[in-house]
Design a protein around this motif. Structure first.
Motif, PDB file in Angstrom:
ATOM      1  N   HIS A   1     -42.146  14.010 -61.445  1.00  0.00           N
ATOM      2  CA  HIS A   1     -42.328  15.063 -62.444  1.00  0.00           C
ATOM      3  C   HIS A   1     -41.009  15.253 -63.203  1.00  0.00           C
ATOM      4  CE1 HIS A   1     -42.832  19.080 -64.171  1.00  0.00           C
ATOM      5  NE2 HIS A   1     -44.130  18.896 -64.029  1.00  0.00           N
ATOM      6  N   PRO A   2     -41.079  15.469 -64.517  1.00  0.00           N
ATOM      7  CA  PRO A   2     -39.840  15.588 -65.306  1.00  0.00           C
ATOM      8  C   PRO A   2     -38.836  16.594 -64.767  1.00  0.00           C
ATOM      9  CG  PRO A   2     -41.726  15.442 -66.766  1.00  0.00           C
ATOM     10  CD  PRO A   2     -42.285  15.530 -65.371  1.00  0.00           C
ATOM     11  N   HIS A   3     -39.313  17.649 -64.090  1.00  0.00           N
ATOM     12  CA  HIS A   3     -38.396  18.679 -63.584  1.00  0.00           C
ATOM     13  C   HIS A   3     -38.062  18.511 -62.103  1.00  0.00           C
ATOM     14  CE1 HIS A   3     -38.994  20.512 -67.416  1.00  0.00           C
ATOM     15  NE2 HIS A   3     -40.243  20.878 -67.179  1.00  0.00           N
ATOM     16  N   ASP A   4     -38.561  17.446 -61.477  1.00  0.00           N
ATOM     17  CA  ASP A   4     -38.357  17.235 -60.044  1.00  0.00           C
ATOM     18  C   ASP A   4     -37.136  16.337 -59.826  1.00  0.00           C
ATOM     19  OD1 ASP A   4     -38.494  16.864 -57.337  1.00  0.00           O
ATOM     20  OD2 ASP A   4     -40.428  15.812 -57.338  1.00  0.00           O
ATOM     21  N   VAL A   5     -35.975  16.945 -59.775  1.00  0.00           N
ATOM     22  CA  VAL A   5     -34.740  16.178 -59.605  1.00  0.00           C
ATOM     23  C   VAL A   5     -34.706  15.460 -58.253  1.00  0.00           C
ATOM     24  CG1 VAL A   5     -32.219  16.327 -59.452  1.00  0.00           C
ATOM     25  CG2 VAL A   5     -33.457  17.599 -61.230  1.00  0.00           C
ATOM     26  N   PRO A   6     -35.073  16.099 -57.132  1.00  0.00           N
ATOM     27  CA  PRO A   6     -35.102  15.354 -55.859  1.00  0.00           C
ATOM     28  C   PRO A   6     -36.038  14.153 -55.912  1.00  0.00           C
ATOM     29  CG  PRO A   6     -35.175  17.713 -55.450  1.00  0.00           C
ATOM     30  CD  PRO A   6     -35.350  17.535 -56.920  1.00  0.00           C
TER      31      PRO A   6
ATOM     32  N   PHE B   1     -57.562  18.210 -74.249  1.00  0.00           N
ATOM     33  CA  PHE B   1     -57.018  17.023 -74.898  1.00  0.00           C
ATOM     34  C   PHE B   1     -55.521  17.210 -75.093  1.00  0.00           C
ATOM     35  CE2 PHE B   1     -55.661  14.776 -78.775  1.00  0.00           C
ATOM     36  CZ  PHE B   1     -55.772  13.493 -78.270  1.00  0.00           C
ATOM     37  N   TYR B   2     -54.745  16.391 -74.404  1.00  0.00           N
ATOM     38  CA  TYR B   2     -53.292  16.467 -74.490  1.00  0.00           C
ATOM     39  C   TYR B   2     -52.818  15.475 -75.555  1.00  0.00           C
ATOM     40  CZ  TYR B   2     -54.113  18.786 -70.053  1.00  0.00           C
ATOM     41  OH  TYR B   2     -54.586  19.621 -69.077  1.00  0.00           O
ATOM     42  N   GLY B   3     -52.380  16.010 -76.687  1.00  0.00           N
ATOM     43  CA  GLY B   3     -52.034  15.164 -77.818  1.00  0.00           C
ATOM     44  C   GLY B   3     -50.905  14.191 -77.553  1.00  0.00           C
ATOM     45  N   GLN B   4     -50.015  14.530 -76.604  1.00  0.00           N
ATOM     46  CA  GLN B   4     -48.930  13.618 -76.234  1.00  0.00           C
ATOM     47  C   GLN B   4     -49.081  13.114 -74.803  1.00  0.00           C
ATOM     48  OE1 GLN B   4     -45.093  15.418 -77.097  1.00  0.00           O
ATOM     49  NE2 GLN B   4     -45.801  16.236 -79.044  1.00  0.00           N
ATOM     50  N   GLY B   5     -50.223  13.412 -74.199  1.00  0.00           N
ATOM     51  CA  GLY B   5     -50.504  12.920 -72.855  1.00  0.00           C
ATOM     52  C   GLY B   5     -49.522  13.416 -71.812  1.00  0.00           C
ATOM     53  N   TYR B   6     -49.318  12.594 -70.782  1.00  0.00           N
ATOM     54  CA  TYR B   6     -48.269  12.867 -69.810  1.00  0.00           C
ATOM     55  C   TYR B   6     -47.002  12.294 -70.453  1.00  0.00           C
ATOM     56  CZ  TYR B   6     -46.512  13.824 -65.062  1.00  0.00           C
ATOM     57  OH  TYR B   6     -45.841  14.338 -63.977  1.00  0.00           O
ATOM     58  N   PHE B   7     -46.236  11.444 -69.821  1.00  0.00           N
ATOM     59  CA  PHE B   7     -45.049  10.901 -70.476  1.00  0.00           C
ATOM     60  C   PHE B   7     -44.937   9.405 -70.199  1.00  0.00           C
ATOM     61  CE2 PHE B   7     -43.619  12.260 -66.261  1.00  0.00           C
ATOM     62  CZ  PHE B   7     -42.902  11.166 -65.809  1.00  0.00           C
ATOM     63  N   LEU B   8     -44.282   8.721 -71.111  1.00  0.00           N
ATOM     64  CA  LEU B   8     -43.929   7.328 -70.883  1.00  0.00           C
ATOM     65  C   LEU B   8     -42.621   7.300 -70.104  1.00  0.00           C
ATOM     66  CD1 LEU B   8     -44.684   5.739 -74.377  1.00  0.00           C
ATOM     67  CD2 LEU B   8     -46.148   5.803 -72.353  1.00  0.00           C
ATOM     68  N   GLN B   9     -42.602   6.536 -69.050  1.00  0.00           N
ATOM     69  CA  GLN B   9     -41.441   6.490 -68.169  1.00  0.00           C
ATOM     70  C   GLN B   9     -40.542   5.311 -68.528  1.00  0.00           C
ATOM     71  OE1 GLN B   9     -41.952   4.734 -64.250  1.00  0.00           O
ATOM     72  NE2 GLN B   9     -41.096   6.579 -63.306  1.00  0.00           N
ATOM     73  N   ARG B  10     -39.257   5.597 -68.653  1.00  0.00           N
ATOM     74  CA  ARG B  10     -38.262   4.551 -68.874  1.00  0.00           C
ATOM     75  C   ARG B  10     -37.089   4.792 -67.927  1.00  0.00           C
ATOM     76  NH1 ARG B  10     -41.944   2.603 -70.775  1.00  0.00           N
ATOM     77  NH2 ARG B  10     -42.469   2.132 -72.941  1.00  0.00           N
ATOM     78  N   LEU B  11     -36.621   3.732 -67.278  1.00  0.00           N
ATOM     79  CA  LEU B  11     -35.460   3.835 -66.401  1.00  0.00           C
ATOM     80  C   LEU B  11     -34.236   3.273 -67.104  1.00  0.00           C
ATOM     81  CD1 LEU B  11     -36.877   2.714 -62.921  1.00  0.00           C
ATOM     82  CD2 LEU B  11     -37.029   4.937 -64.052  1.00  0.00           C
ATOM     83  N   ASP B  12     -33.103   3.960 -66.952  1.00  0.00           N
ATOM     84  CA  ASP B  12     -31.873   3.430 -67.537  1.00  0.00           C
ATOM     85  C   ASP B  12     -31.250   2.405 -66.593  1.00  0.00           C
ATOM     86  OD1 ASP B  12     -30.491   4.827 -65.536  1.00  0.00           O
ATOM     87  OD2 ASP B  12     -30.028   6.530 -66.844  1.00  0.00           O
ATOM     88  N   ALA B  13     -30.095   1.912 -66.972  1.00  0.00           N
ATOM     89  CA  ALA B  13     -29.455   0.848 -66.196  1.00  0.00           C
ATOM     90  C   ALA B  13     -29.094   1.289 -64.789  1.00  0.00           C
ATOM     91  CB  ALA B  13     -28.208   0.357 -66.919  1.00  0.00           C
ATOM     92  N   ASP B  14     -29.012   2.605 -64.569  1.00  0.00           N
ATOM     93  CA  ASP B  14     -28.681   3.118 -63.249  1.00  0.00           C
ATOM     94  C   ASP B  14     -29.922   3.521 -62.466  1.00  0.00           C
ATOM     95  OD1 ASP B  14     -26.695   3.697 -61.330  1.00  0.00           O
ATOM     96  OD2 ASP B  14     -26.833   5.840 -61.795  1.00  0.00           O
ATOM     97  N   GLY B  15     -31.102   3.264 -63.026  1.00  0.00           N
ATOM     98  CA  GLY B  15     -32.337   3.569 -62.317  1.00  0.00           C
ATOM     99  C   GLY B  15     -32.818   4.993 -62.466  1.00  0.00           C
ATOM    100  N   TRP B  16     -32.210   5.763 -63.381  1.00  0.00           N
ATOM    101  CA  TRP B  16     -32.614   7.162 -63.555  1.00  0.00           C
ATOM    102  C   TRP B  16     -33.780   7.254 -64.538  1.00  0.00           C
ATOM    103  CZ3 TRP B  16     -31.753  11.197 -60.647  1.00  0.00           C
ATOM    104  CH2 TRP B  16     -32.070  12.477 -61.124  1.00  0.00           C
ATOM    105  N   GLN B  17     -34.765   8.088 -64.188  1.00  0.00           N
ATOM    106  CA  GLN B  17     -35.960   8.211 -65.016  1.00  0.00           C
ATOM    107  C   GLN B  17     -35.714   9.058 -66.257  1.00  0.00           C
ATOM    108  OE1 GLN B  17     -39.998   9.254 -63.317  1.00  0.00           O
ATOM    109  NE2 GLN B  17     -39.680  11.131 -64.503  1.00  0.00           N
TER     110      GLN B  17
END
Length: 721
Positions: free
Chosen positions: A542-547, A151-167
């Motif tokens: 993935h949060p750490h996958d910059v490419p 049971f993941y108390g915070q789950g995966y993550f909620l994704q939000r993109l900024d004005a430049d399209g960055w996650q």
């Protein structure tokens, strides 16, 4: 007093039945139940992410009765409740006839994630959704199976993109009080707790129980008193943290999961490992066998291995978890002592070359070495897996490596649109859903009127477009964009254009940006006044996958392109709900991974059920599904040693197939405005693929080829000398 009696007589039973429905995930694949909860309060139902427990908790009893009376819901509540009880208590089932040996000793199905519904965020993507579909079909077929996860108390993550399209990633704690979770109770009548000793202290866990139809899902949760602060956070996030966090999660999943089963009096006859994350369970099962039967490690390991089914999903070497010797000793040391193994002996079970001190400990190798039944998840993936691991089996040719395949499938009731269900109800015969894994069930689709099928598809497409517009507006408002920009997003996409969908994890090998290789050609395609094309994208990196994030940004920026913006929409925060809208509403599902790196893929299988067509590289499931007339293929199933050449060739072929096959066929209409050739291909894809790439077929295959034999339930088996 009179009012109290009225409330007790009429409201309480209705509320109790609604709670009984809400506390079993079965409601999520029953269309009558979904419709019932939606009608209680359509606006809040959507805002609460279709969570019936949250809806019931916030609705006062009198308000509930008022809504039920106004809408005449009492009979529907009773009907849904009776359906649930009939489902749970049915005894003339496929499982009763074919898998009875599993009743006293069920399958224990271990997975790091389970994607059951968007309101229960303990999944990240394909692996979890597959596990969710697996346990749902096991329930439908009445296969005795218990799921085991975290049971993941915070789950995966909620994704939000900024004005430049960055996650950007947001993590929000899950309120267990609004989820269908109860504390698991052990044989002793007390809440189940688990303790695992390591060299650096013990890890403790409580256990949650979720009802998934006829099956149970057990989830271990380390957020308990007695744990060190780092361990209280151990199960907070899915796929978060470093190698130390990962090994502790996997220790809890495997060793802790087995101990939770024992505490509940469950003695599994089969251990099914869905990927290598849970492979430590086999070591714990061996320890228990040694203790219970008074035998040595070798004897116990031989007995346990016969009961282990190992499914590998990853054709990418980097995707297999590996740990250095010091982490293994810290976390497995106490268990190793009880097993009577030296440190080198234990490390050898996780190494391709047992005596190679330079090799780290691989969870997949452990799973393969301590199981007698191993499978990949598509025919092509089987070939890739045998090539990947043949060095583990010296003296055997590659074709003789003992890794077979059972191709993945999807749970039909979970992914089928209500409109398509009603069409199938009219034409496929009474009870067709119970026979969806039989090819004969789908033959009648050919007799469906072309106009009826096409109108059904167009209604689903309209729903997708409205959903995409609404989400795009909400996301823009959240970013604080100008009102003019928000209004423009309310008009993106059009019902008349060929609509292509792409939604999956944004790993670079999945090549979401392959369609962008020739922007000028793409612009001409989407802006063609007579034959326009439009795209809907979704997915998380993935949060750490910059490419991967860079590729995602490249796609998202197209929404702001003056020439392309109205024809490209990126839907943020990809989850089961977003996926459901996409697979039900697109004309074409685009899938262009770098072959052979897609193990199976199941999103395109969901499209099949809803009448969409696949446009895909011949990889994963599509390599064995495509027959030339039930969709479209990118390339000829060939690869190139030079990755740039490989990508360029596939990109060129993608444009060629769109220009020469997909677009002309879609826009070729008769006097009634119907694309007869396209509809013929829709019918063929449903008829030829609906039964094959179906979770019922998949679970029946696992049952007959793995579970029943592993549990010693076959009536005959003759082996060649």
């Amino acid at each position: 007093m009179s009012e109290a009696r009225t409330l007790d007589r009429f409201i309480a039973p209705a509320q109790e039945r609604l709670w009984a429905l809400a506390n079993n995930i079965w409601w999520s694949w029953d269309p009558e139940c979904i419709s019932l909860f939606n009608d209680l309060n359509p606006i809040r139902w959507r805002q609460l992410n279709q969570n019936p427990i949250a809806l019931l908790k916030e609705t006062p009893l009198r308000e509930l009765e008022r809504r039920a009376s106004e809408l005449g819901l009492h009979s529907r509540i009773n009907y849904c409740y009776r359906r649930q009880q009939e489902y749970l208590n049915a005894d003339r089932t496929w499982g009763a006839n074919n898998a009875g040996v599993l009743r006293p000793r069920p399958v224990a199905y271990f997975s790091a994630e389970f994607g059951l519904h968007e309101s229960l965020p303990i999944y990240s993507g394909g692996l979890g959704v597959l596990a969710g579909d697996h346990i749902k079909s096991a329930s439908d077929l009445d296969i005795p199976l218990v799921g085991v996860g975290l049971f993941y108390g915070q789950g995966y993550f909620l994704q939000r993109l900024d004005a430049d399209g960055w996650q950007h990633e947001d993590y929000i704690a899950t309120d267990v009080g609004t989820r269908p979770m109860q504390i698991a109770i052990g044989e002793n009548g007390e809440p189940v707790t688990v303790e695992i000793a390591t060299r650096s202290g013990s890890i403790h866990s409580k256990v949650w129980r979720i009802k998934v139809g006829r099956c149970d899902l057990l989830l271990l949760d380390s957020n308990v008193e007695g744990n060190a602060p780092e361990d209280r956070e151990l199960t907070s996030r899915l796929y978060g943290g470093d190698g130390r966090t990962r090994i502790r999660q996997e220790l809890l999943l495997g060793v802790g999961g087995h101990r939770a089963l024992r505490a509940m009096g469950i003695s599994p006859g089969v251990l099914h490992l869905n990927e290598g994350h849970s492979a430590f369970v086999v070591l714990e099962a061996i320890r228990c066998r040694m203790e219970d039967e008074g035998v040595d490690f070798k004897t116990a390991a031989s007995h346990v291995a016969r009961e282990v089914v190992f499914t590998t999903h990853t054709p990418v070497p980097a995707g297999h978890d590996r740990f250095p010797a010091d982490l293994i000793e810290e976390h497995l040391g106490p268990l190793r002592d009880e097993l009577g193994l030296s440190q080198e002996n234990l490390m050898g079970f996780g190494r391709v070359y047992s005596n190679d001190d330079a090799e780290t400990f691989c969870m997949t190798v452990l799973g393969l070495k301590l199981s007698r039944r191993a499978n990949a998840v598509s025919a092509l993936h089987g070939e890739v897996s045998r090539e990947m691991w043949w060095k583990m089996y010296p003296g055997k040719p590659e074709d003789a490596v003992p890794i077979g395949h059972i191709t993945n499938g999807v749970h039909v009731p979970s992914w089928l649109a209500p409109q398509m269900r009603r069409l199938y109800d009219r034409h496929l015969g009474v009870g067709w859903g119970f026979r969806s894994g039989d090819k004969h069930t789908w033959a009648e689709i050919e007799k469906v009127d072309d106009g009826e099928l096409w109108e059904t598809h167009l209604s689903l497409k309209a729903q997708l477009i409205e959903f995409a517009r609404q989400r795009a507006k909400e996301q823009a408002a959240f970013r604080g964009e100008a009102q003019e920009a928000i209004q423009r997003l309310g008009k993106v996409l059009t019902q008349d254009a060929l609509t292509i969908g792409f939604a999956r994890r944004f790993a670079t090998y999945k090549r979401a940006n392959l369609i962008l290789k020739d922007i000028e050609r793409l612009a001409g395609m989407v802006n063609d006044p007579k034959r326009p094309v439009q795209f809907v994208f979704a997915g998380k990196a993935h949060p750490h996958d910059v490419p991967g994030k860079t590729v995602l940004q490249e796609i998202a920026r197209l929404m702001r392109d003056a020439d392309l913006g109205d024809k490209f929409v990126f839907i943020e925060d990809y989850d089961i709900n977003v996926g459901r809208h996409l697979v039900q509403g697109v004309d074409v599902w685009l899938n262009n991974p770098r072959r052979p790196l897609e193990a199976s893929g199941t999103s395109g299988q969901k499209v099949v059920l809803n009448g969409g067509l696949n446009l895909s590289v011949l990889d994963g499931w599509w390599a064995e599904a495509y027959d030339g007339l039930n969709g479209f293929a990118i390339g000829k199933g060939r690869t190139h040693s030079n990755m740039d050449v490989h990508d360029r060739r596939d990109g060129d072929d993608l444009y060629r197939v769109l220009d020469e096959e997909v677009i002309p066929l879609y826009y070729q209409r008769d006097r009634d405005g119907l694309p007869r050739g396209w509809i013929q291909r829709m019918k063929r894809t449903i008829r030829t693929l609906g039964w094959r790439f179906n979770a019922d077929r998949m679970v029946m295959d696992y049952s007959m080829k793995c579970y029943v034999p592993a549990a010693g339930g076959t009536s005959s088996e003759i082996r060649e000398p």
